[in-house]
Design a protein around this motif. Structure first.
Motif, PDB file in Angstrom:
ATOM      1  N   GLU A  59       0.858  -1.187   0.000  1.00 50.01           N
ATOM      2  CA  GLU A  59       0.000   0.000   0.000  1.00 50.01           C
ATOM      3  C   GLU A  59       0.894   1.236   0.000  1.00 50.01           C
ATOM      4  OE1 GLU A  59      -3.791   1.255   2.697  1.00 50.01           O
ATOM      5  OE2 GLU A  59      -1.873   1.143   3.730  1.00 50.01           O
ATOM      6  N   ARG A  92       4.477   8.649   5.860  1.00 41.98           N
ATOM      7  CA  ARG A  92       5.404   9.732   6.211  1.00 41.98           C
ATOM      8  C   ARG A  92       4.966  10.432   7.483  1.00 41.98           C
ATOM      9  NH1 ARG A  92       6.182  13.720   1.375  1.00 41.98           N
ATOM     10  NH2 ARG A  92       4.208  14.481   2.166  1.00 41.98           N
ATOM     11  N   ASP A 146       9.270   8.758   3.618  1.00 44.31           N
ATOM     12  CA  ASP A 146       8.666   9.028   2.323  1.00 44.31           C
ATOM     13  C   ASP A 146       8.514   7.735   1.513  1.00 44.31           C
ATOM     14  OD1 ASP A 146       8.266  11.756   0.607  1.00 44.31           O
ATOM     15  OD2 ASP A 146       8.578   9.960  -0.620  1.00 44.31           O
ATOM     16  N   GLY A 165      -3.226   7.383  -1.734  1.00 43.61           N
ATOM     17  CA  GLY A 165      -2.745   8.666  -1.228  1.00 43.61           C
ATOM     18  C   GLY A 165      -3.924   9.608  -1.085  1.00 43.61           C
ATOM     19  N   ASP A 173       3.225  13.778  -4.978  1.00 45.41           N
ATOM     20  CA  ASP A 173       4.424  12.930  -4.831  1.00 45.41           C
ATOM     21  C   ASP A 173       4.080  11.472  -4.559  1.00 45.41           C
ATOM     22  OD1 ASP A 173       3.493  13.762  -2.407  1.00 45.41           O
ATOM     23  OD2 ASP A 173       5.453  13.985  -1.457  1.00 45.41           O
TER      24      ASP A 173
HETATM   25  C1  LIG Z   1      -5.677   8.744   1.968  1.00 45.80           C
HETATM   26  S1  LIG Z   1      -4.593   8.566   3.256  1.00 45.80           S
HETATM   27  C2  LIG Z   1      -4.436   6.796   3.443  1.00 45.80           C
HETATM   28  C3  LIG Z   1      -5.525   6.125   4.221  1.00 45.80           C
HETATM   29  C4  LIG Z   1      -5.129   4.752   4.629  1.00 45.80           C
HETATM   30  N1  LIG Z   1      -4.807   3.895   3.546  1.00 45.80           N
HETATM   31  C5  LIG Z   1      -6.114   4.106   5.576  1.00 45.80           C
HETATM   32  O1  LIG Z   1      -6.561   2.986   5.290  1.00 45.80           O
HETATM   33  O2  LIG Z   1      -6.376   4.677   6.621  1.00 45.80           O
HETATM   34  C6  LIG Z   1      -3.047   8.940   2.505  1.00 45.80           C
HETATM   35  C7  LIG Z   1      -1.849   8.744   3.420  1.00 45.80           C
HETATM   36  O3  LIG Z   1      -0.674   8.881   2.649  1.00 45.80           O
HETATM   37  C8  LIG Z   1       0.294   9.547   3.431  1.00 45.80           C
HETATM   38  N2  LIG Z   1       1.273  10.157   2.535  1.00 45.80           N
HETATM   39  C9  LIG Z   1       1.113  11.207   1.717  1.00 45.80           C
HETATM   40  N3  LIG Z   1       2.239  11.431   1.011  1.00 45.80           N
HETATM   41  C10 LIG Z   1       3.117  10.511   1.370  1.00 45.80           C
HETATM   42  C11 LIG Z   1       4.452  10.207   0.992  1.00 45.80           C
HETATM   43  N4  LIG Z   1       5.092  10.925   0.066  1.00 45.80           N
HETATM   44  N5  LIG Z   1       5.070   9.171   1.582  1.00 45.80           N
HETATM   45  C12 LIG Z   1       4.436   8.418   2.530  1.00 45.80           C
HETATM   46  N6  LIG Z   1       3.179   8.653   2.924  1.00 45.80           N
HETATM   47  C13 LIG Z   1       2.515   9.686   2.350  1.00 45.80           C
HETATM   48  C14 LIG Z   1      -0.498  10.548   4.209  1.00 45.80           C
HETATM   49  O4  LIG Z   1       0.204  10.981   5.377  1.00 45.80           O
HETATM   50  C15 LIG Z   1      -1.758   9.762   4.529  1.00 45.80           C
HETATM   51  O5  LIG Z   1      -1.673   9.108   5.746  1.00 45.80           O
END
Ligand SMILES: C[S@@+](CC[C@H](N)C(=O)[O-])C[C@H]1O[C@@H](n2cnc3c(N)ncnc32)[C@H](O)[C@@H]1O
Ligand SMILES: Cc1cc2nc3c(=O)[nH]c(=O)nc-3n(C[C@H](O)[C@H](O)[C@H](O)COP(=O)(O)OP(=O)(O)OC[C@H]3O[C@@H](n4cnc5c(N)ncnc54)[C@H](O)[C@@H]3O)c2cc1C
Length: 638
Positions: A59, A92, A146, A165, A173
């Motif tokens: 994921e 992140r 990240d 995301g 990103d």
């Molecule tokens: C839509 S939410 C995910 C919801 C999650 N899958 C759930 O079941 O609760 C998107 C997530 O991606 C993370 N995120 C955004 N950009 C990121 C990056 N470049 N690297 C890692 N995580 C990232 C955000 O912090 C957020 O928690």
């Protein structure tokens, strides 16, 4: 990059929201419904995991773990589920454990699973964290940092991807060409993907990375969603052969061999464990108490990241064993690492500020605060590892073997003279020439004894004699935490405090030496002024052990090189290995730090599971590194 936890925010309607991204975490209609329709059904699950040995999901954004919980619950509800489910995810900005609990409370159907996840929720430190859940049948491998770094570093083969995301326009990103190419690289043949986004840029990016996608009915307010499949020919990536006979011969019942036996047993292996000594934990792993804590550095170098991963995993392993009814004699009472001088004290403070790790993991304390923590005068301030402490290695051996149960057939008092390979695998042969055990896979976990095996002659394991002094102590007396500075002193354990330890390379003397006790008392006096004055080196008892040290102070974990085939290129991938021969050694002065993670790594390698360490750290501990870069001869230290 320090990990900054997510803030728990909601929209006026109560939907989990991020002001940093100005977006919601899940479909406003129903997070669970979205997980089931988009991610689970969108990847052809549960059907695709049915009757399989293992199924691996990757994921992109873990968020609150709702997709993970929904997937875990669906897997549990399926009588035809695969034997083991692997879920790899990146995040992140992870939530704090207490916020996760508040979020999960809205889904009472998941209460038990959510509680298990929260109980193992890692310290929010960068890097990979391996959580063994549901009796080891469900594994969460969580990269904090990240996703582009995580996906580049994770070693796994995904059967399905959840692309989750925030909206691509707000979180580009996580939907970049780089991310899609990294996903394609991690895909097993026939891998699928699913996402709620049908943005043109996403479809185009996926196409360029080699995925075919189509739009299907979406969930809730979204009319459409995307399903995809890796289009490339699978010839280049035939899946690695799964082990046919899960049977290993493990030579050595110290912390290296016993922790491995437990990890393999949980994966359904039979283990023949052989040791020359009369019982487990009699070699270097025989001390009353050793220290389990990380070694941070300003640049968060490999040693720093590996000891952090090893310590966190080591304590989680101890908690898991205890939860299963196999307690390990240990205490996460905290470890104070005092500076040797003002310059080092300033550097230690700078390390804490630079790494910005959660204070329960690493903090800086001045001399006054350090003295309060220790309960006695100390020589300086320094690092305070509140979540670290001491562990009794023989107890870790005993608990691991008890947890492994009848999967282990142990033979003690049996020194193995040599190993021989034939068509069936490896045989352990004793001095009279008889075979006492045989298996397709053999693991040399024989500490310094590894040096006696011809098949391991290329491994530069060095013996480092260490003497620890036992100082009589009354329960409840200070220091009540472990204190280190050059040496270390433990709190009172069974009426004594362990103070140590000396470090002498290639010194085979097994007798206790008064001079070494005096050395330990000097180190003690340097960290706790005046503390050593009540003890006489001539009258102390103690213990001598021989650490299996390694020239670069990093452990040796993995397949042993075949010295008869020189590599064509100076690269690990080009080094030929001896079929079925593995090593767990070179733990040096940090056996407690390495053992649980090393066992999980080797067991994962043997099973072709996702690995619990990032690629660069796996390479750092690969035993074949000494073939690619022969060790410089010179001083070996702690
Ligand atoms: C839509 S939410 C995910 C919801 C999650 N899958 C759930 O079941 O609760 C998107 C997530 O991606 C993370 N995120 C955004 N950009 C990121 C990056 N470049 N690297 C890692 N995580 C990232 C955000 O912090 C957020 O928690
Ligand atoms: C004084 C001292 C203090 C230490 N303090 C700490 C500390 O504070 N924190 C920390 O993390 N680490 C510490 N260590 C290091 C740690 O104890 C070791 O790294 C660890 O115990 C090594 O475990 P092992 O299983 O590889 O080796 P061992 O425990 O030595 O186990 C190897 C086993 O293999 C068996 N064996 C060998 N050859 C054969 C053969 N041919 N046939 C059959 N069996 C064989 C031996 O009998 C032995 O039982 C300390 C070590 C010492 C000596």
């Amino acid at each position: 990059m320090p990990i900054i936890p997510a803030r728990l925010e909601r929209t006026p309607d109560g939907v989990l929201y991020s002001s940093a991204f100005d977006d919601v975490y899940h479909s406003p209609e129903d997070a669970l419904g979205q997980a089931r329709h988009v991610f689970i059904a969108g990847n052809g699950l549960p059907e695709r995991w049915q009757r399989r040995e293992r199924f691996t999901l990757i994921e992109t954004g873990f968020g609150a773990g709702l997709n993970f919980l929904a997937t875990w619950a669906a897997w549990r509800d399926d009588p035809l589920r695969c034997a083991r489910l692997h879920f790899v995810s990146c995040e992140r900005q992870p939530f704090l454990r207490e916020d996760l609990a508040l979020i999960h409370a809205r889904w009472p159907a998941f209460a038990a699973l959510a509680a298990e996840l929260q109980a193992q929720w890692p310290v929010l430190a960068p890097g990979l964290h391996r959580l063994n859940l549901d009796g080891g049948r469900v594994t969460l491998t969580l990269f904090l940092g990240d996703a582009a770094d995580g996906l580049a570093q994770v070693v796994a083969r995904a059967d399905a991807f959840y692309l989750d995301g925030f909206a691509p326009a707000k979180n580009p990103d996580l939907w970049s060409a780089r991310i899609f190419h990294l996903l394609a690289r991690l895909a097993a043949p026939g891998a699928t993907l699913a996402t709620w986004s049908v943005a043109g840029s996403v479809r185009e990016g996926l196409r360029r990375a080699g995925f075919e996608t189509d739009k299907v009915r979406g969930f809730g307010g979204k009319w459409q969603m995307l399903r995809g499949r890796l289009a490339r020919a699978a010839a280049e990536d035939a899946p690695p052969a799964a082990p046919t006979a899960r049977h290993a011969l493990v030579i050595g019942a110290g912390i290296a061999g016993c922790t491995l036996a437990e990890r393999l047993a949980e994966r359904g292996w039979r283990i023949d464990l052989v040791d020359a000594a009369a019982a487990p934990g009699q070699g270097a792993s025989g001390n009353l108490a050793g220290v389990l804590r990380p070694l941070p550095s300003l640049d968060d170098n490999r040693m720093s990241r590996l000891t952090r991963a090893g310590s966190l995993h080591g304590w989680r392993n101890i908690a898991n064993l205890a939860a299963r009814g196999f307690p390990v004699r240990s205490d996460a009472c905290g470890v104070l690492h005092l500076a040797r001088d003002a310059a080092q004290q300033a550097k230690m403070r700078a390390v804490v500020e630079r790494l910005a790790l959660p204070p329960e993991h690493l903090a800086y304390v001045d001399e006054t605060r350090a003295a309060q923590i220790a309960g006695c005068a100390v020589a300086a301030g320094g690092w305070w590892f509140a979540g670290s402490g001491w562990v009794q290695p023989p107890s870790l051996c005993a608990a691991s073997l008890a947890a492994a149960g009848s999967s282990v057939r142990a033979q003690f008092g049996r020194p193995v003279a040599r190993l021989q390979r034939d068509a069936e695998g490896w045989r352990a042969i004793v001095a009279d020439g008889s075979t006492i055990a045989a298996a397709p896979v053999v693991v040399l976990a024989a500490g310094v004894g590894v040096r006696d095996f011809d098949v391991a002659s290329g491994l530069p394991v060095v013996s480092a004699r260490g003497q620890v002094s036992h100082l009589p102590a009354s329960p409840g007396t200070a220091p009540k935490v472990v204190v280190c500075r050059g040496g270390y002193v433990s709190p009172e354990v069974d009426g004594v405090r362990c103070a140590g330890a000396t470090f002498a390379v290639d010194d085979d003397d097994t007798a206790l030496r008064a001079a070494d006790h005096a050395d330990n008392l000097d180190k003690l006096d340097a960290m706790l002024p005046g503390f050593a004055s009540g003890f006489s080196a001539a009258r102390l008892s103690g213990r001598v052990g021989f650490r299996p040290a390694s020239p670069d102070r990093l452990p040796m974990i993995g397949a042993v090189a075949d010295a008869s085939v020189p590599p064509l290129k100076p690269e690990l991938a080009a080094v030929a290995r001896q079929p079925g021969l593995y090593v767990l050694s070179g733990y040096g002065a940090r056996g407690l730090v390495w053992s649980a993670l090393a066992a999980e790594l080797l067991a994962s390698q043997l099973e072709h599971d996702p690995l619990p360490l990032t690629r660069d750290l796996c390479e750092a501990v690969d035993p074949a590194r000494f073939v690619v870069r022969p060790p410089a001869t010179g001083r070996i230290d702690e």
